[in-house]
Design a protein around this motif. Sequence first.
Motif, mmCIF file in Angstrom:
data_model
loop_
_atom_site.group_PDB
_atom_site.id
_atom_site.type_symbol
_atom_site.label_atom_id
_atom_site.label_comp_id
_atom_site.label_asym_id
_atom_site.label_seq_id
_atom_site.Cartn_x
_atom_site.Cartn_y
_atom_site.Cartn_z
ATOM 1 N N GLN A 26 0.805 -1.221 0.000
ATOM 2 C CA GLN A 26 0.000 0.000 0.000
ATOM 3 C C GLN A 26 0.839 1.273 0.000
ATOM 4 N N ASP A 27 2.139 1.152 0.318
ATOM 5 C CA ASP A 27 2.989 2.342 0.339
ATOM 6 C C ASP A 27 3.711 2.565 -0.995
ATOM 7 N N ILE A 28 3.320 1.825 -2.022
ATOM 8 C CA ILE A 28 3.783 2.087 -3.387
ATOM 9 C C ILE A 28 2.553 2.528 -4.162
ATOM 10 N N VAL A 29 2.523 3.807 -4.497
ATOM 11 C CA VAL A 29 1.322 4.383 -5.095
ATOM 12 C C VAL A 29 1.382 4.331 -6.619
ATOM 13 N N ILE A 30 0.213 4.183 -7.221
ATOM 14 C CA ILE A 30 0.071 4.159 -8.670
ATOM 15 C C ILE A 30 -0.979 5.207 -9.028
ATOM 16 N N ALA A 31 -0.635 6.103 -9.947
ATOM 17 C CA ALA A 31 -1.553 7.178 -10.336
ATOM 18 C C ALA A 31 -2.749 6.620 -11.093
ATOM 19 N N ASP A 32 -3.873 7.333 -11.022
ATOM 20 C CA ASP A 32 -5.084 6.851 -11.680
ATOM 21 C C ASP A 32 -4.964 6.836 -13.202
ATOM 22 N N TYR A 33 -4.017 7.583 -13.779
ATOM 23 C CA TYR A 33 -3.834 7.575 -15.234
ATOM 24 C C TYR A 33 -2.912 6.446 -15.707
ATOM 25 N N MET A 34 -2.389 5.645 -14.782
ATOM 26 C CA MET A 34 -1.521 4.521 -15.126
ATOM 27 C C MET A 34 -2.369 3.256 -15.218
ATOM 28 N N VAL A 35 -2.336 2.617 -16.390
ATOM 29 C CA VAL A 35 -3.182 1.459 -16.653
ATOM 30 C C VAL A 35 -2.361 0.173 -16.535
ATOM 31 N N PRO A 36 -2.728 -0.724 -15.603
ATOM 32 C CA PRO A 36 -1.999 -1.990 -15.471
ATOM 33 C C PRO A 36 -2.163 -2.853 -16.718
ATOM 34 N N LYS A 37 -1.052 -3.411 -17.205
ATOM 35 C CA LYS A 37 -1.074 -4.303 -18.357
ATOM 36 C C LYS A 37 -0.726 -5.729 -17.963
ATOM 37 N N SER A 38 0.149 -5.908 -16.977
ATOM 38 C CA SER A 38 0.432 -7.249 -16.465
ATOM 39 C C SER A 38 0.934 -7.137 -15.031
ATOM 40 N N VAL A 39 0.650 -8.176 -14.251
ATOM 41 C CA VAL A 39 1.054 -8.216 -12.850
ATOM 42 C C VAL A 39 1.626 -9.602 -12.575
ATOM 43 N N MET A 40 2.814 -9.638 -11.984
ATOM 44 C CA MET A 40 3.430 -10.898 -11.597
ATOM 45 C C MET A 40 3.721 -10.829 -10.101
ATOM 46 N N ASP A 41 3.319 -11.854 -9.370
ATOM 47 C CA ASP A 41 3.545 -11.942 -7.929
ATOM 48 C C ASP A 41 4.315 -13.228 -7.656
ATOM 49 N N VAL A 42 5.559 -13.061 -7.191
ATOM 50 C CA VAL A 42 6.397 -14.212 -6.848
ATOM 51 C C VAL A 42 6.665 -14.148 -5.355
ATOM 52 N N ARG A 43 5.875 -14.888 -4.588
ATOM 53 C CA ARG A 43 6.051 -14.938 -3.132
ATOM 54 C C ARG A 43 6.125 -13.556 -2.499
ATOM 55 N N GLY A 44 5.241 -12.654 -2.923
ATOM 56 C CA GLY A 44 5.195 -11.318 -2.330
ATOM 57 C C GLY A 44 6.131 -10.302 -2.960
ATOM 58 N N ASN A 45 6.903 -10.711 -3.958
ATOM 59 C CA ASN A 45 7.710 -9.779 -4.741
ATOM 60 C C ASN A 45 6.971 -9.557 -6.055
#
Length: 137
Positions: A26-45
């Motif tokens: 939650q302490d890494i912010v993403i602006a509302d104009y930034m559109v996620p294209k892919s997300v990878m989660d490796v053991r919390g990284n």
Amino acid sequence: AVLAIVALMALPASLSAKEIPESFPQDIVIADYMVPKSVMDVRGNFRINLHARSKTVGEIAGWFKAEMAKQGWTLDEKHNVSETDATLPFTKDGRICAIVVTSAVLNVAGKMDHSTRGITIQTAMKPAAPRPVKVKK
């Protein structure tokens, strides 16, 4: 530090598009104009790829510098910002967050789209300091 992050990303992971998981810090912010294209989660990284339009590399980098500082992150003095790309390595409480901004992305046809900025956010725990090795004679 970035090499350690890339090594972690080689592990099997879940990959989904357009959705930031609730477990993302939650302490890494993403602006509302930034559109996620892919997300990878490796053991919390995490490795998240985002796209942004109508902003320059400098504007996006400046936004991240200000917002991450508000969240208590420290920007490494070896960061780089140019017209075409930015590399912003942050640290906080034993964690690393590397943010890379590029001036263009590949579109689905494999051609460069210069109207869209690419943003990659990678997170990891800071690697432990190497311990001295005792050599037996």
